[in-house]
Scaffold this active site. Structure first.
Site, PDB file in Angstrom:
ATOM      1  N   LYS A 114       0.819  -1.212   0.000  1.00 51.12           N
ATOM      2  CA  LYS A 114       0.000   0.000   0.000  1.00 51.12           C
ATOM      3  C   LYS A 114       0.857   1.268   0.000  1.00 51.12           C
ATOM      4  CE  LYS A 114      -4.470  -1.446   1.663  1.00 51.12           C
ATOM      5  NZ  LYS A 114      -5.533  -1.317   2.663  1.00 51.12           N
ATOM      6  N   LYS A 200      -8.941 -10.163  -9.075  1.00 51.83           N
ATOM      7  CA  LYS A 200      -9.991 -10.485  -8.107  1.00 51.83           C
ATOM      8  C   LYS A 200     -11.212  -9.594  -8.318  1.00 51.83           C
ATOM      9  CE  LYS A 200      -9.397 -11.029  -3.449  1.00 51.83           C
ATOM     10  NZ  LYS A 200      -8.732 -11.142  -2.144  1.00 51.83           N
ATOM     11  N   LYS A 203     -14.443  -4.147  -5.350  1.00 51.98           N
ATOM     12  CA  LYS A 203     -15.337  -2.993  -5.400  1.00 51.98           C
ATOM     13  C   LYS A 203     -14.622  -1.780  -5.982  1.00 51.98           C
ATOM     14  CE  LYS A 203     -15.556   0.599  -2.464  1.00 51.98           C
ATOM     15  NZ  LYS A 203     -16.458   1.692  -2.282  1.00 51.98           N
TER      16      LYS A 203
END
Ligand code: TRP
Length: 338
Positions: A114, A200, A203
């Protein structure tokens, strides 16, 4: 046995969340015996570790709570709450901050992914995210923590923190923390994007066509399945025939997960058929599975008071379990409490 797990309140749940995690939570809940407990929470405190929009966080937290109940998390059987209503999470996180080591956190792959090249520019909360996650489970003396493969490292860190704390501040016969075991459910299906079998279902994918949302209506579901990327070949009769066909494998995997069958069983039924036959069957199955979930979801979203009451009650039950462990932690550290 005490099961504890959390999910980030990213708003609408999609099929990947449902088949990958939530359905498994519901199963664990329904298998709990006398004196055993499941605690499931929305990790809203974790959500502020990345840039976020407060209005969206609030909306996402409520939607996610509604979605969990709609999927079968029963507030009469499980303790369902959001972290922000249980201040003991943040308190314990601070207390564990004396035990967690910079080097341990520096090795976390999620932090490295991240933060990327810009570590200096990240929030402190992103770096200490795994310490809060450790607090989430140690606070309740969790024995089992169902998580996805990507969260196993964080759970190992929680064990390391618990072990070091027990070593440094407790006697061997009276440890403060239980070492939690991560469980990565074997039947948790890895559901991929409908547009790209290598990614994957997520959202954050800009294309809504890439995912089935639990709130999609029947027409949307049918449309998304019909437009899902595939290839022109008919389905093989065994799983190994799908080795180089990720999109086809994904659709068969979804069908298998929804019917609790193996991929081979599904191919036993559909082997030799083309997608012209398979897609409508999958679409209908999805519509049937999602209909009761989206009805409950929409109903709950319209009844904000009921939703608030569920979370308030869950938080009060959680606090009751949390307080004794937190007090023991203060005591072990030599902190004076009135
Ligand atoms: N970090 C987890 C995730 O992104 C969510 C989470 C927060 C969690 N606290 C937890 C999961 C405690 C298990 C236990 O999926």
């Amino acid at each position: 046995m005490r099961v504890v797990s959390g999910i980030q309140p990213t708003g609408n749940l999609h099929l990947g969340n449902y088949l990958g995690a939530i359905r498994n939570w519901v199963r664990m809940q329904d298998e709990m015996g006398e004196g055993e407990q499941c605690l499931f929470f929305l990790a809203d405190l974790h959500a502020i570790s990345m840039p976020h929009d407060p209005a969206e966080l609030k909306k996402g937290t409520l939607e996610m709570a509604a979605a969990l109940v709609a999927c079968g998390i029963d507030p009469a059987k499980s303790i369902l709450f959001n972290q922000a209503q249980v201040p003991q999470h943040a308190e314990l996180q601070w207390l564990l901050g004396g035990t967690a080591r910079m080097g341990w956190l520096n090795r976390m792959t999620q932090w490295k992914d991240k933060a990327g090249k810009n570590r200096e520019g990240q929030s402190v909360a992103l770096f200490t995210y795994p310490v809060l996650q450790a607090a989430d489970v140690l606070l309740y003396q969790a024995t089992h923590v169902p998580v996805g493969e990507d969260q196993k490292q964080h759970l190992e860190l929680a064990r390391d923190i618990a072990q070091k704390f027990n070593n440094d501040f407790a006697s061997e016969d009276a440890p403060v923390f239980t070492l939690p075991d991560p469980i990565v459910p074997p039947q948790a299906a890895r559901i991929m994007s409908l547009r790209d079998g290598a990614k994957k279902m997520s959202k954050s994918d800009p294309s809504d066509m890439s995912r089935i949302n639990l709130a999609d209506d029947a027409d949307e579901v049918m449309k998304k399945v019909k437009k899902a990327k595939t290839d022109p070949e008919p389905l093989p009769s065994e799983e190994k025939g799908l080795a180089d066909r990720p999109e086809a494998l994904n659709l068969v995997t979804i069908y298998a997960a929804l019917t609790d069958k193996s991929v081979d069983d599904v191919l036993g039924e559909f082997g030799g058929e083309g997608f012209g036959k398979f897609k409508p069957a999958l679409g209908e199955l999805l519509v049937e599975t999602l209909r009761p979930i989206s009805e409950r979801f929409n109903g709950l979203l319209e009844d904000r008071e009921a939703l608030d009451a569920i979370l308030a009650r869950g938080a009060s039950q959680a606090r009751e379990i949390a307080v004794p462990t937190l007090e023991k932690t203060y005591e072990a550290l030599g902190l004076v409490r009135g």
